[in-house]
Design a protein around this motif. Structure first.
Motif, PDB file in Angstrom:
ATOM      1  N   GLN A   1      18.569  15.018 -14.727  1.00 27.99           N
ATOM      2  CA  GLN A   1      17.578  13.983 -15.034  1.00 27.99           C
ATOM      3  C   GLN A   1      17.142  14.205 -16.481  1.00 27.99           C
ATOM      4  O   GLN A   1      16.913  15.344 -16.891  1.00 27.99           O
TER       5      GLN A   1
ATOM      6  N   ALA B   1      16.322   6.887  -7.362  1.00 28.39           N
ATOM      7  CA  ALA B   1      17.760   7.169  -7.394  1.00 28.39           C
ATOM      8  C   ALA B   1      18.273   7.422  -5.981  1.00 28.39           C
ATOM      9  O   ALA B   1      19.337   6.961  -5.607  1.00 28.39           O
TER      10      ALA B   1
ATOM     11  N   MET C   1      15.669   9.065 -17.274  1.00 29.38           N
ATOM     12  CA  MET C   1      16.945   8.578 -16.767  1.00 29.38           C
ATOM     13  C   MET C   1      17.407   9.503 -15.654  1.00 29.38           C
ATOM     14  O   MET C   1      17.565  10.706 -15.851  1.00 29.38           O
ATOM     15  N   THR C   2      17.607   8.898 -14.485  1.00 26.21           N
ATOM     16  CA  THR C   2      18.012   9.689 -13.333  1.00 26.21           C
ATOM     17  C   THR C   2      19.366   9.175 -12.851  1.00 26.21           C
ATOM     18  O   THR C   2      19.524   7.968 -12.627  1.00 26.21           O
ATOM     19  N   PRO C   3      20.332  10.052 -12.712  1.00 24.97           N
ATOM     20  CA  PRO C   3      21.647   9.566 -12.267  1.00 24.97           C
ATOM     21  C   PRO C   3      21.611   9.186 -10.794  1.00 24.97           C
ATOM     22  O   PRO C   3      20.897   9.782  -9.992  1.00 24.97           O
TER      23      PRO C   3
ATOM     24  N   HIS D   1      22.773   4.813 -13.309  1.00 28.71           N
ATOM     25  CA  HIS D   1      21.506   5.477 -13.609  1.00 28.71           C
ATOM     26  C   HIS D   1      20.324   4.599 -13.251  1.00 28.71           C
ATOM     27  O   HIS D   1      20.417   3.381 -13.313  1.00 28.71           O
TER      28      HIS D   1
ATOM     29  N   LEU E   1      23.657   9.268 -22.688  1.00 25.44           N
ATOM     30  CA  LEU E   1      24.315   9.484 -21.390  1.00 25.44           C
ATOM     31  C   LEU E   1      25.579  10.306 -21.530  1.00 25.44           C
ATOM     32  O   LEU E   1      25.999  10.965 -20.584  1.00 25.44           O
TER      33      LEU E   1
END
Lengths: 482, 257
Positions: free
Chosen positions: A139, A56, A153-155, A165, A131
């Protein structure tokens, strides 16, 4: 379950050792699998989270500059296979924009650039819904139940603005191959341990079971072969098995003493009975002898006419006949060699008790007789009946009556002896056939015990009915069965 | 002062070992130290030449025609006997339907470099002649900054189409057939002037001639021939700026549709 319980100790002990080893192996394997799985999971999760953060961070510039190829190359390097830990390789790395559209992915064919990342369906559809929850800068780790994958899932955040993401999809760590591997190894070790332990436990089982088996074998010989049981090679130690063996030896010794005592009692009673008979018979012989000698003396002194001589001879004849009968009965009684019980035996018995009955002025009446010999040992039957008759004569009141009934009923001999006079109390009944139970001063209390023993020995049964003035002993002994 | 030579991805400039051997050969021939300068894009090399910070550079015909006044033509490589090459329009091999660039409307397209003739100018020229606006024709487009990577991007279907230097594609077909096999050529440009060696505008004449001679005689030298063979080139020719007239026409057409 029962069949297992029935197994011999020499099998049970090795089987239990095998069971214990297998149980331990299974428990240890399960624990190791659980631990291994947990470690792998934690490793993977930690790896996935840090990989997500690094990506990310790195992808912010390419995404801002719309540099698809640079982003793709970064994903590729993050996606490189790691032969040492294949589970750490992400299956899919996906970069989405703020609208959950594909910016770039390691699988362009599945996730074409610009398409909705939810298009492939399944778990990817769920991710979009996810989301909308939670803080945008968090995260998130998602593990959809029906998917073989789990997601991190990492923004992608630039200056506080979410650009999209980074989604890493990893295969959930496969439990089965790990279990298979560990089970395989545990199985190998278990087999090895069993190979080492089985002969040991086998020998151990033999060692433990041998004295018990010998004891069991010796016990099987009881009560008939006391001598063989006594001589059995029993364990000699101070443990429980040894104590068992010692107790068994003591028990056998006591049994042996008891058997010997019974044998001696039977024989001494026999001698006692003969003694009593002899006294009676001496009296019986003496009586006519006195009469005969008196008659002869009279004849000698006074001389005799024919009539007197005739009378004296007749008296002599009767007296001598009585003596002969008495001696005959005695001879039979003393005979050891056995023969069938015959009608004549009843006559002999009557003669034998006659003296005792006469002394007590008791009348002996015969209600029934047998017509032919029955195949039962005469000596033993004579002993039974004689005992019962003598008891009856003793119990009958003076001038009373004793009745004897001997008959065959089917394939059995039925003997009944009745007397009036004294009866047996209810409190005495249960102990009637035990030795030395008699409360009487005379006698030794073994008569009825012997009657009982012989009757049982011959496979017969004995019953007693007793009421004031009426006591009947009934015996029924089957014959011809063997 | 070493001679500074700029290299661009007009050839497979990621082969460091080859570049090292070539540098040594040039040093021997020139009797001077040689420094190769590589950058991430054509523009950076071209700008260095224009700023006189590089003595020579191997650049694309497109920047050459744009900045012809600021650089001098040194020599033109000969590929398959000609000082020319083609631009290839490629699609993923599993796309069996597309037959022309015009069918890629709304798709994702990979260019190699905004200063590349074959990897940028040609497809935009084709679209322009067809009345399309190249900037809006594709849904998305991106630069890979190397021809080889265009082949990779199209091969994995990251892009639905791409424009690539025909010489690079053919060379890759020999050295990395797995890469080119994942792509399919749907269009080839007419022969266009091969990416030339240029010199900064103020290069001293003797230096220019010396370097030009070394290149022109490269095919006659065993070491040079071996290097050329590795480059899949036949040699160099003097070449004339007119060789790039067609590229200049295309550039003019694209910028003034």
């Amino acid at each position: 379950m029962n069949r297992l319980a029935d197994l011999s100790l020499r099998w049970k002990i090795p089987l239990r050792v095998v069971g214990a080893v297998l149980g331990t192996a299974i428990a240890v394997t399960v624990a190791l699998v659980a631990r291994d799985y947990e470690i792998v999971r934690q490793n993977l999760e930690g790896h996935a989270r840090s990989m997500g953060r690094v990506l990310a961070h790195t992808l912010v510039m390419p995404v801002l500059h719309d540099d698809i190829w640079r982003a793709y190359e970064i994903l590729q390097s993050a996606h490189e296979p790691n032969p040492a830990a294949p589970e750490l390789q992400a299956q899919v790395v996906l970069v989405t924009d703020a609208d959950y559209r594909v910016f770039v992915s390691t699988r362009p064919r599945t996730f074409p650039i610009g398409s909705s990342a939810a298009t492939p369906g399944g778990a990817y559809g769920l991710l979009r819904a996810e989301l909308s929850h939670g803080a945008p800068e968090d995260q998130r780790l998602l593990e959809p139940a029906d998917s073989p994958l789990f997601f991190v899932m990492t923004p992608l955040i630039s200056d506080g603005v979410a650009l999209g993401h980074v989604i890493l999809a990893y295969a959930k760590p496969a439990l089965l191959p790990r279990v298979a591997g560990l089970v395989g190894r545990a199985g190998g070790v278990t087999v090895l341990v069993l190979i080492l332990l089985l002969p040991v436990s086998w020998a151990w089982a033999q060692r433990t079971a041998r004295p018990l088996l010998r004891l069991a074998e010796a016990m099987k010989q009881l009560p008939l072969e006391v001598e063989a049981a006594r001589l059995a090679d029993l364990p000699e130690s101070r443990d429980e098995i040894g104590q068992l063996g010692a107790a068994f030896r003591r028990m056998v010794a006591e049994m042996r003493v008891k058997q010997e005592m019974e044998r001696q009692m039977l024989s001494s009673e026999r001698l006692a009975a003969i003694g009593r008979l002899t006294a009676g018979i001496a009296h019986e012989i003496n009586n006519p002898l006195t009469g005969m000698l008196t008659a002869l003396n009279t004849l000698q002194r006074h001389g005799g006419d024919a009539e007197r001589t005739e009378r004296t001879l007749s008296l002599l004849q009767r007296g001598l006949s009585q003596i002969r009968n008495t001696v005959c009965a005695l001879l039979v009684e003393a005979k050891i060699a056995d023969r069938d019980f015959a009608p004549e035996d009843v006559d002999d018995l009557l003669i034998l008790v006659e003296a005792e009955a006469h002394a007590r002025a008791v009348r002996v009446v015969v209600d029934g007789r047998i017509a032919a010999p029955v195949p039962l040992p005469a000596t033993l039957l004579r002993q039974i009946v004689l005992n019962l008759l003598l008891n009856a004569v003793t119990a009958a009141e003076a001038g009373g009556m004793v009745r004897l009934d001997v008959r065959t009923a089917g394939r059995a001999l039925a003997v009944a002896v009745f007397n009036d006079g004294a009866h047996i109390g209810q409190d005495e009944m249960p102990y009637l056939f035990e030795p030395f139970s008699s409360g009487r001063e005379s006698g030794h209390g073994l008569g009825l015990w012997i009657v009982y023993q012989i009757t049982r020995q011959l496979g017969g049964e004995i019953h007693v009915e007793s009421a004031p003035g009426s006591t009947t002993f009934s015996i029924e002994i089957p014959y011809g069965n063997s | 002062m070493p001679i500074r030579i700029g290299l661009t991805p007009v050839f497979l400039d990621d082969q460091m070992r080859f570049v090292g051997q070539w540098r040594q050969w040039l040093e021997r021939k020139l009797g001077r130290a040689v420094v190769f300068v590589q950058r991430g894009s054509y523009r950076e090399i071209v700008d260095l030449v224009r700023a006189h910070k590089l003595d020579f550079a191997w650049v694309c015909g497109y920047p050459f025609v744009r900045y012809q006044n600021e650089m001098t033509l040194v020599a033109v490589p000969l590929w398959r006997g000609q000082p020319s090459y083609q631009s290839y329009i490629i699609v993923p091999a599993d796309d069996t339907r597309s037959t022309a660039l015009s069918e890629l409307r709304g798709k994702v397209f990979a260019y190699s470099d905004p200063d590349s003739n074959s990897g940028y100018l040609y497809p935009r020229y084709v679209l322009t002649t067809q009345g399309e606006a190249p900037d809006n024709f594709f849904a998305r487009s991106f630069f890979t900054w190397a021809h080889r990577k265009v082949v990779e991007a199209v091969g994995v279907a990251l892009a639905d189409g791409g424009a690539v230097d025909g010489y690079v594609w053919e060379t890759l077909a020999e050295s990395h057939p797995d890469l080119t096999r994942a792509t399919r050529i749907i269009d080839r440009s007419p022969p266009l002037g091969y990416p030339p060696f240029v010199a900064r505008a103020d290069i001293p004449a003797d230096e220019l001639n010396r370097f030009r001679t070394v290149l022109l005689e490269m095919a006659d030298d065993p070491g040079g021939l071996e290097l050329l063979r590795r480059l899949r080139l036949d040699g160099f020719t003097v070449g004339a700026p007119t060789l790039y007239d067609e590229i200049a026409d295309m550039a003019a057409r694209v910028s003034h549709p």
